[in-house]
Design a protein around this motif. Structure first.
Motif, mmCIF file in Angstrom:
data_model
loop_
_atom_site.group_PDB
_atom_site.id
_atom_site.type_symbol
_atom_site.label_atom_id
_atom_site.label_comp_id
_atom_site.label_asym_id
_atom_site.label_seq_id
_atom_site.Cartn_x
_atom_site.Cartn_y
_atom_site.Cartn_z
ATOM 1 N N TYR A 122 0.582 -1.152 -0.067
ATOM 2 C CA TYR A 122 0.032 0.016 0.083
ATOM 3 C C TYR A 122 0.615 0.863 -0.018
ATOM 4 N N HIS A 123 1.832 1.411 0.865
ATOM 5 C CA HIS A 123 2.908 2.297 0.929
ATOM 6 C C HIS A 123 3.524 2.247 -0.815
ATOM 7 N N GLY A 124 3.466 0.946 -1.282
ATOM 8 C CA GLY A 124 4.527 1.573 -2.260
ATOM 9 C C GLY A 124 3.816 2.039 -3.116
ATOM 10 N N GLN A 125 2.501 1.511 -3.465
ATOM 11 C CA GLN A 125 1.416 2.577 -3.840
ATOM 12 C C GLN A 125 1.413 3.515 -4.204
ATOM 13 N N ALA A 126 1.216 3.992 -2.892
ATOM 14 C CA ALA A 126 1.071 5.371 -2.737
ATOM 15 C C ALA A 126 2.195 6.754 -3.273
ATOM 16 N N ARG A 127 3.518 6.026 -3.267
ATOM 17 C CA ARG A 127 4.330 6.077 -3.301
ATOM 18 C C ARG A 127 4.575 6.875 -4.761
ATOM 19 N N LEU A 128 4.450 5.664 -5.626
ATOM 20 C CA LEU A 128 4.126 5.766 -7.522
ATOM 21 C C LEU A 128 3.027 6.603 -7.691
ATOM 22 N N SER A 129 2.088 7.072 -6.856
ATOM 23 C CA SER A 129 0.679 7.605 -6.674
ATOM 24 C C SER A 129 1.502 9.676 -7.262
ATOM 25 N N LEU A 130 2.178 9.234 -5.578
ATOM 26 C CA LEU A 130 2.834 10.675 -5.581
ATOM 27 C C LEU A 130 4.056 11.291 -6.435
ATOM 28 N N ALA A 131 4.577 10.387 -6.951
ATOM 29 C CA ALA A 131 5.750 10.447 -7.578
ATOM 30 C C ALA A 131 5.068 11.126 -8.938
ATOM 31 N N HIS A 132 3.669 9.671 -9.428
ATOM 32 C CA HIS A 132 3.245 10.268 -10.833
ATOM 33 C C HIS A 132 2.767 11.942 -10.699
ATOM 34 N N ALA A 133 1.645 12.045 -9.449
ATOM 35 C CA ALA A 133 1.381 13.388 -9.243
ATOM 36 C C ALA A 133 2.477 14.336 -9.038
ATOM 37 N N LEU A 134 3.452 14.611 -9.206
ATOM 38 C CA LEU A 134 4.837 15.105 -8.895
ATOM 39 C C LEU A 134 5.723 15.404 -10.374
ATOM 40 N N SER A 135 5.660 13.991 -11.658
ATOM 41 C CA SER A 135 6.177 14.454 -13.161
ATOM 42 C C SER A 135 5.327 15.071 -13.535
ATOM 43 N N LEU A 136 3.722 15.796 -13.474
ATOM 44 C CA LEU A 136 3.050 16.720 -13.870
ATOM 45 C C LEU A 136 3.192 18.039 -13.346
ATOM 46 N N VAL A 137 3.625 18.203 -11.898
ATOM 47 C CA VAL A 137 3.765 19.431 -12.499
ATOM 48 C C VAL A 137 4.558 20.889 -13.394
ATOM 49 N N LYS A 279 13.012 4.664 -0.760
ATOM 50 C CA LYS A 279 14.516 3.716 0.012
ATOM 51 C C LYS A 279 14.148 2.596 1.343
ATOM 52 N N LEU A 280 13.515 3.709 2.379
ATOM 53 C CA LEU A 280 12.902 3.083 3.401
ATOM 54 C C LEU A 280 11.777 1.609 3.634
ATOM 55 N N VAL A 281 10.734 2.210 2.680
ATOM 56 C CA VAL A 281 9.475 1.383 2.560
ATOM 57 C C VAL A 281 10.567 0.077 1.539
ATOM 58 N N ASP A 282 10.922 0.373 0.701
ATOM 59 C CA ASP A 282 11.711 -0.619 -0.298
ATOM 60 C C ASP A 282 13.015 -2.199 1.334
ATOM 61 N N GLY A 283 13.703 -1.170 1.751
ATOM 62 C CA GLY A 283 14.883 -1.826 2.367
ATOM 63 C C GLY A 283 13.996 -2.551 3.464
ATOM 64 N N LEU A 284 12.835 -2.582 4.324
ATOM 65 C CA LEU A 284 11.599 -3.346 5.212
ATOM 66 C C LEU A 284 11.234 -3.993 4.499
ATOM 67 N N LYS A 285 10.407 -3.942 3.003
ATOM 68 C CA LYS A 285 9.866 -4.845 2.650
ATOM 69 C C LYS A 285 10.529 -5.874 1.918
ATOM 70 N N ASP A 286 12.356 -5.873 1.721
ATOM 71 C CA ASP A 286 12.930 -6.805 1.265
ATOM 72 C C ASP A 286 14.052 -7.889 2.980
ATOM 73 N N GLU A 287 13.354 -6.799 3.867
ATOM 74 C CA GLU A 287 13.992 -7.760 5.458
ATOM 75 C C GLU A 287 12.247 -8.984 5.422
ATOM 76 N N VAL A 288 11.282 -8.235 5.038
ATOM 77 C CA VAL A 288 9.606 -9.068 5.452
ATOM 78 C C VAL A 288 9.762 -10.388 4.575
ATOM 79 N N ASP A 289 10.393 -9.943 3.422
ATOM 80 C CA ASP A 289 10.215 -10.942 2.568
ATOM 81 C C ASP A 289 11.117 -11.934 2.544
ATOM 82 N N HIS A 290 13.003 -11.803 3.267
ATOM 83 C CA HIS A 290 14.170 -12.442 3.875
ATOM 84 C C HIS A 290 13.072 -13.613 4.990
ATOM 85 N N LEU A 291 12.811 -12.412 5.682
ATOM 86 C CA LEU A 291 12.760 -13.592 6.735
ATOM 87 C C LEU A 291 11.609 -14.648 6.850
ATOM 88 N N PHE A 292 10.370 -13.738 6.165
ATOM 89 C CA PHE A 292 9.383 -14.482 5.570
ATOM 90 C C PHE A 292 9.866 -16.672 4.686
#
Length: 311
Positions: A122-137, A279-292
């Motif tokens: 969900y946080h990854g999707q939110a970031r993508l949406s905001l990045a797209h909005a920023l590209s339209l500025v 960077k922080l969301v992706d880092g946590l995601k990698d750790e969760v996936d690894h531990l899973f």
């Protein structure tokens, strides 16, 4: 956990005899007590480091701190595995109730990891949406304003599964008692950590409160102090992540700047916040996936050993 499972294949043939315990002599009892104390010391050190990494008076928990908190789970898992090896008490010798508790804990842990992964998506999707909005500025400020939305709180998609209740009586004079006490600590920390992580990612105190009900065997001062601080932040000040608040503030500033027509600095500020967030969301995601993957592999190997004991 890896050390624990490596011993299973070698020692599983002793399963039929695991009910025939003998009273430990004083030297054995002393050795068992020393191993348990070493495990408890490792737990206290981990909790104390996390407590010291918390900023006194801080009103918000950060993704960096949440990632450190999540890192407690594999560290305590390894400490538990070391204890089991030190006292020469692999799963092949455990009572049936302890095996069931271990399997139940690992299953719930995997489900909690899935919930955490869903929240991170969900946080990854939110970031993508905001990045797209920023590209339209630059080309379409009005379209950018329409798409610049704050990252909203997210409820956990389903009720959290309850853990098994802690046994009311424990015998700590032999290997089974020592192992069960350590198992309770490992299980409690796993649930507690996942509750904190979910509450922070969802900006909702419910996961922490639900998981907190199943915490037992953590009566050391570091845990009590740390848990008290977290409870205050989550319940009284809110569980919105520091990075999410900063990003939402940057979104509001950029919208106001776009309306005024002077948005260059605001856009640059938001871009920087997005990069940190990603960077922080992706880092946590990698750790969760690894531990899973690690917990799932360990659990599957254990189940396989239970189904096909070696002669």
């Amino acid at each position: 956990m890896v050390l624990l499972l490596e011993r299973i294949s070698k020692l599983y043939s002793k399963l039929e005899n695991h009910h025939h315990h003998h009273a430990a002599d004083p030297r054995q009892s002393k050795a068992l007590s020393a191993s348990l104390q070493a495990f408890q010391s490792d737990v206290s050190c981990c909790l104390n480091r996390l407590r010291l990494n918390s900023k006194p008076g801080s009103e918000l928990l950060s993704l960096t701190w949440v990632r450190q908190c999540f890192g407690l789970i594999p560290v305590i898992n390894r400490a538990f595995a070391k204890l089991v090896v030190d006292i020469d008490y692999p799963i092949s010798k455990w009572e049936v109730a302890s095996v069931e508790e271990y399997l139940n804990y690992s299953l719930i842990l995997l489900e909690l990891f899935n919930s955490i992964s869903s929240s991170l998506a969900y946080h990854g999707q939110a970031r993508l949406s905001l990045a797209h909005a920023l590209s339209l500025v630059e080309d379409s400020p009005s379209s950018a304003i329409e798409r610049l939305k704050a990252v909203e709180p997210r409820s956990v998609s389903k009720d959290l599964r309850e853990g098994t209740e802690e046994a009311t009586e424990r015998i700590c004079s032999d290997e089974e008692g020592v192992m069960r006490e350590a198992l309770t600590v490992m299980r409690s920390i796993g649930f507690w950590v996942c509750g904190i992580v979910l509450s922070c990612l969802c900006s909702d105190g419910k996961p922490y409160l639900e998981m907190r009900k199943w915490v037992g065997g953590l009566e050391n001062s570091s845990f009590v102090e740390l848990d008290s601080s977290i409870r205050e932040i989550v319940m009284e000040k809110g569980s919105v992540l520091k990075e999410v608040k900063e990003l939402n503030d940057a979104v509001s500033c950029l919208v106001a700047a776009l309306v005024s027509g002077k948005y260059s600095e605001a856009a640059k500020e938001m871009e920087g916040k997005l990069e940190v967030y990603e960077k922080l969301v992706d880092g946590l995601k990698d750790e969760v996936d690894h531990l899973f993957s690690e917990v799932l592999a360990a659990r599957n190997k254990l189940v396989d050993c239970l189904r096909h004991p070696k002669e």
